[in-house]
Design a protein around this motif. Structure first.
Motif, PDB file in Angstrom:
ATOM      1  N   PHE A 178     -14.357 -73.722 -68.156  1.00 28.35           N
ATOM      2  CA  PHE A 178     -13.116 -74.444 -67.893  1.00 28.35           C
ATOM      3  C   PHE A 178     -12.315 -73.740 -66.798  1.00 28.35           C
ATOM      4  O   PHE A 178     -11.780 -74.378 -65.889  1.00 28.35           O
ATOM      5  CB  PHE A 178     -12.285 -74.544 -69.170  1.00 28.35           C
ATOM      6  N   ARG A 179     -12.242 -72.421 -66.887  1.00 30.73           N
ATOM      7  CA  ARG A 179     -11.496 -71.665 -65.865  1.00 30.73           C
ATOM      8  C   ARG A 179     -12.158 -71.832 -64.503  1.00 30.73           C
ATOM      9  O   ARG A 179     -11.470 -71.987 -63.484  1.00 30.73           O
ATOM     10  CB  ARG A 179     -11.439 -70.177 -66.238  1.00 30.73           C
ATOM     11  N   HIS A 180     -13.487 -71.801 -64.485  1.00 28.70           N
ATOM     12  CA  HIS A 180     -14.219 -71.946 -63.228  1.00 28.70           C
ATOM     13  C   HIS A 180     -13.874 -73.272 -62.561  1.00 28.70           C
ATOM     14  O   HIS A 180     -13.655 -73.330 -61.342  1.00 28.70           O
ATOM     15  CB  HIS A 180     -15.717 -71.862 -63.500  1.00 28.70           C
ATOM     16  N   ILE A 184     -19.671 -87.552 -65.281  1.00 28.37           N
ATOM     17  CA  ILE A 184     -19.623 -88.130 -66.630  1.00 28.37           C
ATOM     18  C   ILE A 184     -20.182 -89.548 -66.624  1.00 28.37           C
ATOM     19  O   ILE A 184     -20.969 -89.930 -67.500  1.00 28.37           O
ATOM     20  CB  ILE A 184     -18.183 -88.113 -67.178  1.00 28.37           C
ATOM     21  N   LEU A 185     -19.799 -90.342 -65.614  1.00 27.65           N
ATOM     22  CA  LEU A 185     -20.320 -91.714 -65.526  1.00 27.65           C
ATOM     23  C   LEU A 185     -21.828 -91.706 -65.367  1.00 27.65           C
ATOM     24  O   LEU A 185     -22.538 -92.473 -66.023  1.00 27.65           O
ATOM     25  CB  LEU A 185     -19.668 -92.437 -64.348  1.00 27.65           C
ATOM     26  N   GLY A 186     -22.336 -90.855 -64.486  1.00 31.56           N
ATOM     27  CA  GLY A 186     -23.765 -90.847 -64.213  1.00 31.56           C
ATOM     28  C   GLY A 186     -24.588 -90.240 -65.325  1.00 31.56           C
ATOM     29  O   GLY A 186     -25.638 -90.773 -65.704  1.00 31.56           O
ATOM     30  N   ALA A 221     -21.226 -79.048 -77.063  1.00 29.13           N
ATOM     31  CA  ALA A 221     -22.476 -79.533 -76.489  1.00 29.13           C
ATOM     32  C   ALA A 221     -22.212 -80.507 -75.348  1.00 29.13           C
ATOM     33  O   ALA A 221     -22.838 -80.432 -74.287  1.00 29.13           O
ATOM     34  CB  ALA A 221     -23.325 -80.206 -77.569  1.00 29.13           C
ATOM     35  N   PHE A 222     -21.255 -81.411 -75.547  1.00 31.54           N
ATOM     36  CA  PHE A 222     -20.938 -82.399 -74.491  1.00 31.54           C
ATOM     37  C   PHE A 222     -20.382 -81.724 -73.249  1.00 31.54           C
ATOM     38  O   PHE A 222     -20.836 -81.996 -72.124  1.00 31.54           O
ATOM     39  CB  PHE A 222     -19.933 -83.418 -75.013  1.00 31.54           C
ATOM     40  N   TYR A 223     -19.412 -80.832 -73.416  1.00 32.68           N
ATOM     41  CA  TYR A 223     -18.790 -80.209 -72.255  1.00 32.68           C
ATOM     42  C   TYR A 223     -19.753 -79.259 -71.551  1.00 32.68           C
ATOM     43  O   TYR A 223     -19.775 -79.189 -70.315  1.00 32.68           O
ATOM     44  CB  TYR A 223     -17.505 -79.486 -72.656  1.00 32.68           C
ATOM     45  N   LEU A 224     -20.566 -78.548 -72.311  1.00 29.50           N
ATOM     46  CA  LEU A 224     -21.540 -77.657 -71.688  1.00 29.50           C
ATOM     47  C   LEU A 224     -22.546 -78.465 -70.879  1.00 29.50           C
ATOM     48  O   LEU A 224     -22.843 -78.137 -69.723  1.00 29.50           O
ATOM     49  CB  LEU A 224     -22.246 -76.819 -72.747  1.00 29.50           C
ATOM     50  N   GLY A 236     -26.199 -82.924 -79.706  1.00 27.96           N
ATOM     51  CA  GLY A 236     -24.768 -82.809 -79.983  1.00 27.96           C
ATOM     52  C   GLY A 236     -23.933 -83.591 -78.991  1.00 27.96           C
ATOM     53  O   GLY A 236     -22.940 -84.239 -79.368  1.00 27.96           O
ATOM     54  N   ALA A 237     -24.321 -83.549 -77.724  1.00 22.68           N
ATOM     55  CA  ALA A 237     -23.569 -84.287 -76.695  1.00 22.68           C
ATOM     56  C   ALA A 237     -23.627 -85.786 -76.960  1.00 22.68           C
ATOM     57  O   ALA A 237     -22.614 -86.487 -76.817  1.00 22.68           O
ATOM     58  CB  ALA A 237     -24.136 -83.973 -75.317  1.00 22.68           C
ATOM     59  N   GLU A 238     -24.783 -86.285 -77.360  1.00 20.10           N
ATOM     60  CA  GLU A 238     -24.905 -87.719 -77.630  1.00 20.10           C
ATOM     61  C   GLU A 238     -24.073 -88.129 -78.840  1.00 20.10           C
ATOM     62  O   GLU A 238     -23.484 -89.210 -78.868  1.00 20.10           O
ATOM     63  CB  GLU A 238     -26.372 -88.090 -77.831  1.00 20.10           C
TER      64      GLU A 238
END
Length: 340
Positions: free
Chosen positions: A43-45, A61-63, A259-262, A308-310
């Protein structure tokens, strides 16, 4: 849909109807699933970038997440996804508006709600990137080169073609001659068909004399394609995500939000480096090429976070007809196959 997500959708609807109210997003974040401290370095990066590339992250995110699931997403879902990064709903709106103006996104209204999808141009650009991002490594090189002579083109057409060929990894080896050892044949043919003066582009195919190989050839390739800069970019990518991978080793069961953000940040950062990579065959690359390690790391993190992201996407993102539909079959072929 989770209880927290339902609360979030109610509040997002209120904000989208009344954009000037005084309710702060700081309180909304508490009501929805959020990432843990595990991802603070990422997040900082992102937040330290100047200018902040909100639009680029929306396209990622869309793609990556929305396109395989019908391709249409509610603006409130994008706001929710970007809120934990400290990105305000106004900034999300502005970035989405600019992407519409640039022809990358299309805005669809349903009552008071706005929904976004990639345009044909946006789909084409991400599809080209997708073929490289999620694909398995290229087949072995047959040691033949593709050479394009553009001398017969008009100056404007030659300039446009050279710019487009640069995106395909070609390098200029003369005033009117461009080369690539192993271009994407389908993308090259499509590009040349779209050039009004394509019949004036002369294509050669041949081999380089054996006495020039391999040391001199590799040295020439390294200088011509400026591989040192690309290697540095891959090294920075590896440094950032290898540190996260080490943390994951002691925390195998991360949250769905993590999982989603990573996964999103992995693809976002990998895409930026990979699209600068000319896609040269291994025989021409320096020893221990960092691009190979970057691909292996990306594949490992993506496969490990896919499930997890799904689940996170299913629980938090909305289309016009409710939650996003399940991912299509092509999604499960990414990186050689996903098991969820």
């Amino acid at each position: 849909m989770t209880r927290n997500s339902i609360f979030f959708n109610i509040y997002v609807s209120f904000l989208l109807v009344s954009p000037h109210n005084t309710l702060t997003w700081q309180y909304l974040i508490i009501l929805t699933d959020t990432p843990t401290r595990l991802l603070e370095p990422l997040f900082r990066h992102f937040m330290q970038r100047t200018p902040l590339r909100t639009g680029s992250l929306i396209v990622t995110i869309l793609g990556d997440s929305v396109a395989p699931r019908g391709g249409v997403v509610w603006l409130g879902s994008l706001i929710q996804a970007l809120a934990p990064l400290g990105i305000s709903h106004r900034l999300v709106r502005t970035a989405a508006y600019r992407l519409v103006q640039d022809g990358i996104l299309c805005n669809q209204q349903a009552g008071r709600k706005s929904y976004y999808t990639l345009t044909d141009l946006g789909h084409a650009e991400f599809a080209a990137a997708t073929k490289r991002i999620y694909a398995t490594p290229a087949p072995p090189w047959d040691e033949h080169w593709c050479l394009l002579l553009t001398q017969q083109l008009s100056a404007p057409a030659r300039t446009r073609l050279r710019r487009d060929l640069d995106w395909l990894g070609f390098a200029a080896i003369g005033a009117d001659l461009l080369a690539h050892p192993q271009p994407d044949r389908q993308r090259l043919d499509t590009l040349l068909k779209g050039v009004a003066e394509s019949t004036d582009v002369i294509e050669f195919r041949g081999q380089i004399p054996a006495p020039l190989r391999p040391q001199k050839l590799r040295s020439w390739v390294r200088q011509t394609w400026q591989l040192e800069r690309l290697a540095d970019a891959y090294s920075q990518y590896l440094k950032l995500f290898q540190s996260v991978q080490r943390k994951l080793a002691s925390r195998p069961n991360i949250t769905d939000a993590d999982a989603f953000y990573l996964r999103t940040f992995v693809i976002h950062e990998y895409r930026k480096v990979l699209l600068r990579d000319p896609g040269l065959p291994e025989a021409l690359l320096p020893t221990n090429w960092q691009g190979h390690a970057a691909y292996t790391l990306t594949r490992s993190l993506y496969q490990g976070t896919a499930g997890g992201a799904e689940r996170y996407i299913s629980n938090t993102m909305q289309s016009r007809n409710g939650p996003l539909p399940p991912a299509d079959e092509n999604f499960y072929q990414r990186f050689g196959g996903l098991t969820i």
